[in-house]
Every structure is written in structure tokens, then in C-alpha cells.
Design an enzyme around this catalytic site. Structure first.
Site, mmCIF file in Angstrom:
data_model
loop_
_atom_site.group_PDB
_atom_site.id
_atom_site.type_symbol
_atom_site.label_atom_id
_atom_site.label_comp_id
_atom_site.label_asym_id
_atom_site.label_seq_id
_atom_site.Cartn_x
_atom_site.Cartn_y
_atom_site.Cartn_z
ATOM 1 N N ASP A 1 -44.350 19.358 -31.582
ATOM 2 C CA ASP A 1 -43.732 20.729 -30.552
ATOM 3 C C ASP A 1 -45.207 21.231 -30.269
ATOM 4 O OD1 ASP A 1 -42.104 22.057 -29.281
ATOM 5 O OD2 ASP A 1 -42.256 23.948 -30.615
ATOM 6 N N THR B 1 -31.984 22.146 -22.205
ATOM 7 C CA THR B 1 -32.006 21.274 -22.790
ATOM 8 C C THR B 1 -33.159 20.124 -23.740
ATOM 9 O OG1 THR B 1 -32.269 18.718 -21.501
ATOM 10 C CG2 THR B 1 -29.789 20.376 -21.344
ATOM 11 N N LEU C 1 -42.954 34.699 -22.571
ATOM 12 C CA LEU C 1 -44.723 35.292 -22.574
ATOM 13 C C LEU C 1 -45.635 34.558 -21.479
ATOM 14 C CD1 LEU C 1 -46.792 35.217 -26.631
ATOM 15 C CD2 LEU C 1 -45.781 36.789 -25.034
ATOM 16 N N GLU D 1 -36.653 24.765 -35.026
ATOM 17 C CA GLU D 1 -36.135 22.856 -34.275
ATOM 18 C C GLU D 1 -34.552 22.944 -35.202
ATOM 19 O OE1 GLU D 1 -36.635 21.934 -30.637
ATOM 20 O OE2 GLU D 1 -37.822 23.605 -31.007
ATOM 21 N N LYS E 1 -47.612 21.173 -26.543
ATOM 22 C CA LYS E 1 -47.569 22.762 -25.530
ATOM 23 C C LYS E 1 -49.306 22.332 -25.260
ATOM 24 C CE LYS E 1 -43.858 25.728 -27.894
ATOM 25 N NZ LYS E 1 -43.749 25.919 -29.204
ATOM 26 N N LYS F 1 -39.343 20.727 -21.917
ATOM 27 C CA LYS F 1 -40.870 20.352 -21.379
ATOM 28 C C LYS F 1 -41.295 19.076 -21.438
ATOM 29 C CE LYS F 1 -42.091 23.203 -25.662
ATOM 30 N NZ LYS F 1 -40.859 23.292 -26.644
ATOM 31 N N ALA G 1 -42.742 30.489 -25.587
ATOM 32 C CA ALA G 1 -41.129 31.539 -24.628
ATOM 33 C C ALA G 1 -41.842 31.840 -23.246
ATOM 34 C CB ALA G 1 -40.239 31.746 -26.080
#
Ligand code: ASP
Ligand code: MG
Length: 800
Positions: free
Chosen positions: A662, A538, A596, A651, A666, A562, A594
Site C-alpha cells: 500500500d 472500491t 490531506l 485494510e 502511494k 488507487k 487520505a
């Protein structure tokens, strides 16, 4: 000559009795046989109940009638009037006196076997066999101990040998199990389940070539099959090994039962009359030489603990404990002493708990008064699990795996001969512990019990992948991924069997709407689920905030969500500590790039001591797509954005991507992997939303402003040199600690500049790699690859 023994269940009315008669018939065609029988079905229990009722003044007449109706159901011609009369008389006498002696009880119980044998003889004769009824009371001589008499071997042997000296080879001898008589010719019994003993005695007296013990199970198992579904049958073992199993409560054969066979080296088979084709378990002198492995669990035990400063280094305490107990007739199964000698714990049979407490309190009353011993406690909520094997190297693995499942043995001990190990665990955890240990020792299938949060793009795709690969993964890796529940923001579904493809449909139809995660926890504990993993696909902040509770409840976590990695540093650190303290795992490879293999690579480099001084790249697959396309085509910005939305690359609200949040998250996640203590607000983010559009508005409203977006980006694109392209770049400088996300002009000939599609690229600059960074590049967005990444995390969990 062979001895075939049949237990009560194999003699029950209907199909069981029918099958038994056929087994006897076929065996009799091959060799001379002696058949030793128990009472039929639960006849002994019912006789016992009736005598008890009679003594207590209760009306037993109905039981009495039911008993006889049952006994004659197959043999209306058989006259049991004498038996009926005798049993009736005995019960009347007991009712009159209001009590009974063990002597009377033995006389009464004997009728179970007497009737059973007469019935079977009658049926065999009806079918044309020659069969003879043998009342073992005339042959097996015992001492006076009613209820559990000792056999007088020499005398009994002589009786058997002379009685059968010139028997007819074709006659089936049907011998009553369980009963004998003393030197005054009074009926005695050999203890409950004594028919097995009768069978091995008969075999030894008459030097049979084999005993077949016909039961209702296929043989001896490596663990109780009702606890461990993939328990395996032990096909071949030695007498010594069978004895060991019996000592640990794997009661098919009592140790006493095996003794007569050992002397004469007569092998025994455990067979299933309900499944006569199965080869069963074979027990002989040699065994198969491989050594047995098995796990047993005994529940009717109590843990006695004594603690206190008075136990510290005092000589003779143990001696006094054991003398006191043995004087009370109590034997101790397992002993364990804390290394400090401040405490001592041992296991006894639960039925002796009260007596033990009394005996110890008497023995140590002085020490208790002086408070040298604080307390003598008795805990019946425990079970003893024994690992039977001569090779205990795997104990470590089993032990750490118990630990991972929050099972802490209360006590551990080598058994007396040092070969085997016993663990005391709480009764409540016994089942789970047995399953876990069995899985480790037999390399049997390990099971991951998975709960799925979220059924969006990634969640749904993962579910499909799991369902499709289930069989292959079980075969290749011995891993069973069992989904036991799923929920979205509205509904929760929990099921003890995996619904495969039907999960989502059933969730819609049958999911409950009022729920909390506590429902999941109570389900896990009720079902004794081991190796539980929750998978979070989610984007819920609330759910991420609950991760510590999952950890505390013994779950591992795999997340594409995340948030848990981007909360404030304080939360992040505490959560890491909780993971460590609870021995839990948290995998989140898909948080960045993702599927990787990025996070894992960075972790490994960092752990190996290589200094990572910079990470730079295009972190977002969606923004990669947008700028790759926008830079090389003549399309207006909004058309490209629309295409990306339609392809499902962004998104749900494209502003999540355009705002740079986003990518910022990361970057933050990677920075923390390098032990930088940073928060989201420390990331410098250049938003891709023009200032005029940054105010409150709905997504629908936002997309009506396409013109403003187009002009804004056009003005940026105009400034590019000929061989330059636009890229939305994240950069982490671990030397200065600066984290930055910005729209950059990049040479189209560079790695970043030549990116295409929705690929992500990460350049990892380290000391070891020098000027040429390690580059990881590939699809950085999309449900298919992200779900694969989550799947890999699950597989990774299975190896810890
Ligand atoms: N009928 C006796 C009992 O139930 C003996 C036996 O079944 O072995 O204990
Ligand atoms: Mg029985």
C-alpha cells in the site's frame, strides 16, 4: 378600458371556465371591459378534424355529438340549434362533394368562437352581469385570403369606433376572436391562434389602457419550463424584446400580434387564469431597461448542407442559393459558412425540406453533374437553440461547458442583427444543451450528477456526508449534487430522483443483480444527464481498468481507488491522453494521505517549476499508528496490530499494510506526479511480514502466528538506541529515481519520530524550500477524512 383575452384552455369545462368567469366578473367591477374569446378547449381542432373526416368520407357523427355535448355542458338552457343545424349542413355538403374549400373551412371554424362567446355571455347574464355578444365578423374587415386573412385596418377601426360610440359603460362586451369577414361579407379567419391578434386590434382600435392575455402559463420564461425546471419568469420586457423572443420561437405572442400595441403604446400582460394571483409578465414600450436574457429551442427545422470543391471561393453561390429558395417561398433562418468556403449550411423550417432540396437540385444541377458540388443533404434531426441577450460574454463559458459535456454544435451563427446567437445541435442533445446553457447564463444552480461505486466504509460515509450537506452546498455554492445511482459488487440501483438517506436500503431491496456498466451509460444518455461524475470508492482493479470507458462516455471521475494510478506506465500515459482528448477530469486526492491536501500541493509546486528533489514520510496511517504505539509501549507487536485492526485502521486483510504494498503504491503515485516514469516493480519495498509467514494462507490462519510476529519485531526493537523509534518510511529521490519503503530507526526528536496516533507525515524537499522541507501532517487514514477528501474532489470538479 381594458381588453381581456382568454385562450381555449382557460375556457375549458369545469374549473377553468369557472375561474375565467370570476376573473371577468371582478375586472368588470373596476372598469369597462372588452372580452375577446377563443374557441373553448380544442374546439377548433375538432372542427378541423370533422371537416377532414367528412371530406374523406369518414363518419364524423360521433365527433359531432361529442362536440355539442361538450359545448352545452354548462349551459343546458342555451339554445344552440341554429349552430348545430349550420355545422351539420356544412359537413353534409363537404361529405357529398368529397372536398372543401378554405372558404368553407373558415365558415366552419368560426363556430368555435361564435359558440364560445354565446356561452360566456349566457353564463355572465345568468350571474347578473350585463353582457353583450359581439360578432367580430361585422366589424373586422379583411382581404380574401381565407385561412389567414389580412386585416383592413382603417375600415375595421372605423367600424369599431362607430359601433361602440355610445356604448353602455357597465356592459361587458364579449367579442369573438380569430374571425372577420371580407368585403363580400364572407367569413374569414386570421390564422391559427388569431384571437390574440383580435384582442390587440380591438385594444388599438378603441385605445384601451391595457390588454390582459389570460393563458394557462404564468408568463414568459427564460427557457421552456418543461425542459429547464428552474427557468425563471421574465416579469417585465419591452415590445421590442417580446418581438425578439417571438422570432426565436418563444410563441406566446406572435410578432404580428404585438404591432397594434406598439403604435398606441398599449401595454399587455400575460396572465394565468389557472393561477390568477400571479403577476405574470408585463410588456410595454420601455421594458425594465435591464435587457432580456432567454434561451429558446426550435425543433421543427432542417439543416441543409452543401459541400464541394465548386463552392471554393466562387462568387455568387450564396446569391443563387437564396434566390432559388426565395423563389420557392422558403425563408432561411440561419446561415453559416465554413471558413474555407467549401461548405455552406443553413436552417429552414422542416416542412420546407423537400421543396428546398428540389429547388437547390434544380438550381445547381450542372455543378452536381460536374461534381463541383458533391451533395445537398438535408438533416431533420437537428434543433436550433438561440441565446437571446445583448451581453454575449458568457457565450464562451456556455460553449466550453457544452464541449465538456460532449455536445458539439453543428453550426453556430450570429443572428441577423448580431445581438443574439444561435447554435444548431442534434435533436437528441437539445434538451441537455438547453439545460447547460441556461445554467450558465442565469448563474442558476449547477448540477453534478453523481454515480457512486462502492458502499464500504468510505462509500457509506461519503453518502452520509453528501446527504447531510446537500442543502447547504446548494445555498452556498449554487451547486446541486444529485446522486442518480449506486452500486456495489453485487447490485446496481439507478433512480431519476435522489433517494437521500434511502440509497443503501433501496439498493439492498430493489437493486438489480445482473448488470454491467453499459446499463449506467444507457441510463445517462436516456435521461440526458449532464455533468456526470462517477465516484469510485472500491478497491477494484477491474473497475479501474474500465475508467477509459467512463471517459469516453463523457463522465468525470473521482476515485479513492488507487489502481488506475499504479497500472503499468503505458496504460497510465494512454489514460492521461484520453482524459485530455475528451476534456475529462480525474481527481484522486485521497490516493495518498487520505484527506490531506498532498497531491494537489505537489502538482502545484511541480507545475510552478519548483524542483521537488525528495519526498519522505510516513505514508500509511495504519502503519503509523502501529509503530508509534509499538515504539513507545511495552506491548507485544501482535497486541498493537490487533488494536489497529479493531479500530478499523488497517485494510481488511492487515497483510496489505504489512507487506508494504500500500505504501509502495502511494510512493509510485507521487513519483508519477513528478513525471518520473516508474512502475510498481521499481519500488524497493521492505516487507513487514516475516519470511516464514509470506506463503499462501488465509487471514485467519495468519493471525494464529502471533508469536512469530512478536519475536521478529522484538529482535528489531532490541537494536534501537535510547532515543530512537521505529517508523515505516517511504522515500522518493527524484534525482536518482530511487523509490524505497523500509522500516527505519529514527530519532524520537525528529518530525517523523515525534509522530503520534494514526497521523501521516510528508516532508517535501524542494529547491525553493531549501533545507526546511514543506511538511504536511495530519490524519492519514480513516473513513471520515477519506470521504471528506473525496467530497472535496467533487466540489473541485464543480468549478471546472
Ligand atoms: N381558436 C383558434 C385556434 O385554436 C384561434 C385561437 O385560439 O386563438 O387557433
Ligand atoms: Mg387556441
Amino acid at each position: 378600458m381594458k381588453v381581456l383575452k382568454f385562450g381555449g384552455k382557460s375556457l375549458a369545462n369545469g374549473a377553468p371556465l369557472e375561474s375565467t368567469l370570476q376573473i371577468i366578473g371582478s375586472a368588470a367591477r373596476l372598469s369597462k371591459i372588452f372580452v375577446v374569446l377563443s374557441a373553448r378547449a380544442d374546439a377548433t381542432d375538432i372542427l378541423e378534424k370533422m371537416i377532414h373526416m367528412a371530406a374523406s368520407g369518414d363518419d364524423y357523427q360521433q365527433e359531432f355529438d361529442v362536440f355539442f355535448n361538450y359545448q352545452v355542458a354548462h349551459t343546458p338552457q342555451l339554445n344552440l340549434a341554429d349552430e348545430r343545424y349550420s355545422i351539420g349542413r356544412m359537413l353534409e355538403g363537404v361529405a357529398l362533394l368529397g372536398e372543401y374549400s378554405l372558404k368553407i373551412k373558415d365558415q366552419l371554424l368560426a363556430y368555435g368562437e361564435l359558440i364560445s362567446c354565446r356561452t360566456v355571455v349566457h353564463l355572465l347574464q345568468e350571474r347578473g352581469h350585463k353582457a353583450r355578444f359581439v360578432d367580430a365578423r361585422n366589424l373586422i374587415k379583411t382581404d380574401q385570403k381565407y385561412g389567414s386573412a389580412q386585416v383592413l385596418h382603417e375600415l375595421s377601426r372605423e367600424n369599431f369606433q362607430s359601433f361602440f360610440a355610445d356604448n353602455e359603460p357597465g356592459t361587458i362586451e364579449v367579442v369573438t376572436g380569430f374571425i372577420g369577414s371580407n368585403l363580400n361579407n364572407q367569413t374569414t379567419t386570421l390564422g391559427r391562434n388569431g384571437s390574440n391578434y383580435t384582442a390587440t386590434l380591438v385594444a388599438s382600435f378603441l385605445e384601451a389602457s391595457e390588454v390582459q392575455n389570460w393563458t394557462n402559463v404564468n408568463g414568459l420564461y427564460t427557457a421552456n419550463p418543461s425542459i429547464v425546471p428552474d427557468a425563471q419568469i421574465i416579469r417585465h420586457l419591452s415590445f421590442r424584446e417580446a418581438n425578439e423572443l417571438a422570432n426565436f420561437g418563444m410563441h406566446i405572442l406572435h410578432a404580428k400580434t404585438i404591432l397594434p400595441l406598439i403604435e398606441k403604446k398599449i401595454p399587455i400582460r400575460i396572465l394565468n387564469s389557472f393561477n390568477p394571483g400571479d403577476p405574470g409578465t408585463f410588456i410595454d414600450e420601455e421594458g425594465d431597461g435591464k435587457g432580456i436574457k432567454a434561451i429558446s429551442a426550435i425543433q421543427d427545422v432542417a439543416l441543409v448542407s452543401m459541400e464541394g470543391r465548386g463552392l471554393l471561393g466562387k462568387v455568387g453561390i450564396d446569391g443563387r442559393i437564396f434566390s432559388a429558395l426565395s423563389a420557392a417561398g422558403i425563408s432561411v433562418r440561419i446561415i453559416s459558412q465554413a471558413s474555407s468556403e467549401r461548405g455552406i449550411g443553413f436552417i429552414i423550417d422542416a416542412e420546407h425540406a423537400k421543396l428546398a432540396s428540389k429547388a437547390l437540385n434544380q438550381e445547381f444541377y450542372k455543378e452536381i453533374e460536374l461534381q463541383d458540388i458533391n451533395d445537398i443533404t438535408i438533416n431533420k434531426e437537428v434543433a436550433v437553440i438561440s441565446i437571446i441577450s445583448r451581453n454575449l460574454q458568457f457565450l464562451d463559458i456556455a460553449y466550453s461547458s457544452l464541449n465538456r459535456n460532449n455536445i458539439k454544435p453543428i453550426l453556430m451563427a450570429n443572428t441577423i442583427n448580431g445581438d443574439h446567437i444561435s447554435l444548431v445541435v442534434s435533436k437528441q442533445q437539445m434538451r441537455k444543451a438547453v439545460i447547460i446553457i441556461h445554467g450558465h447564463i442565469f448563474g442558476a444552480t449547477k448540477r453534478l450528477n453523481v454515480f457512486l461505486f462502492g458502499k464500504g466504509n468510505v462509500g457509506k460515509t461519503l453518502l452520509n456526508q453528501l446527504v447531510k450537506s446537500k442543502v447547504r452546498i446548494k445555498e452556498r455554492r449554487g451547486l446541486l449534487i444529485n446522486i442518480f445511482g449506486i452500486c456495489d459488487s453485487k447490485k446496481l440501483l439507478l433512480r431519476s430522483h435522489d433517494l437521500g438517506e434511502k440509497w443503501l436500503e433501496t439498493l439492498e431491496k430493489e437493486g438489480v443483480t445482473e448488470y454491467s456498466i453499459d446499463d449506467i451509460f444507457s441510463y445517462i444518455s436516456k435521461q440526458h444527464l449532464e455533468n456526470v461524475v462517477v465516484v469510485d470508492n472500491t478497491a477494484s482493479v477491474k473497475l479501474a481498468e474500465d475508467y477509459p470507458r467512463f471517459i469516453q462516455n463523457g463522465c468525470d471521475i473521482v476515485a479513492s481507488n488507487k489502481h488506475a494510478n499504479t497500472f503499468e506506465m503505458g496504460w497510465y500515459n494512454t489514460f492521461r491522453e484520453q482524459l485530455q482528448n475528451n476534456h475529462r477530469q480525474f481527481y484522486y486526492e485521497t490516493n495518498v494521505g487520505a484527506g490531506l491536501p498532498l497531491i494537489d500541493t505537489i502538482k502545484l509546486l511541480h507545475a510552478s517549476g519548483d524542483f521537488i528533489y525528495k519526498i519522505r514520510g510516513v505514508f500509511s496511517g495504519s502503519l503509523s499508528y502501529i509503530f508509534n504505539k509499538y515504539s513507545e509501549s511495552k506491548l507485544p507487536f501482535f497486541s498493537v496490530l490487533k488494536e489497529a485492526i479493531e479500530k478499523g485502521l488497517t485494510e481488511p486483510d492487515p497483510r496489505e499494510d504489512l507487506s508494504g504494498k500500500d505504501v509502495g503504491r502511494k510512493l509510485l503515485i507521487l513519483a508519477r506526479e513528478l513525471d518520473l516514469s516508474v512502475n510498481f516493480r521499481d519500488v524497493h519495498i521492505e516487507s513487514l511480514i516475516p519470511k516464514s509467514l509470506r506463503k499462501e494462507m488465509t487471514k485467519e490462519e495468519f493471525v494464529t502466528h502471533s508469536e512469530e510476529l512478536n519475536t521478529w519485531f522484538e529482535s528489531i526493537k532490541e537494536k534501537l538506541d535510547q532515543h530512537e523509534v521505529l517508523r515505516y518510511v517511504g522515500e522518493l529521490d527524484s534525482v536518482t529515481g530511487r523509490l524505497e519503503v523500509k522500516l527505519d530507526r529514527i530519532s524520537s526528536k525528529s518530525d517523523l519520530g515525534s509522530l503520534s496516533g494514526a497521523d501521516s507525515i510528508f516532508e517535501i524537499y524542494t529547491e525553493a524550500y531549501g533545507e526546511h522541507p514543506l511538511v504536511i501532517r495530519g490524519a492519514g487514514a480513516g473513513a471520515e477524512v477519506t470521504a471528506r477528501g473525496v467530497f472535496s474532489d467533487l466540489l473541485r470538479l464543480s468549478t471546472v
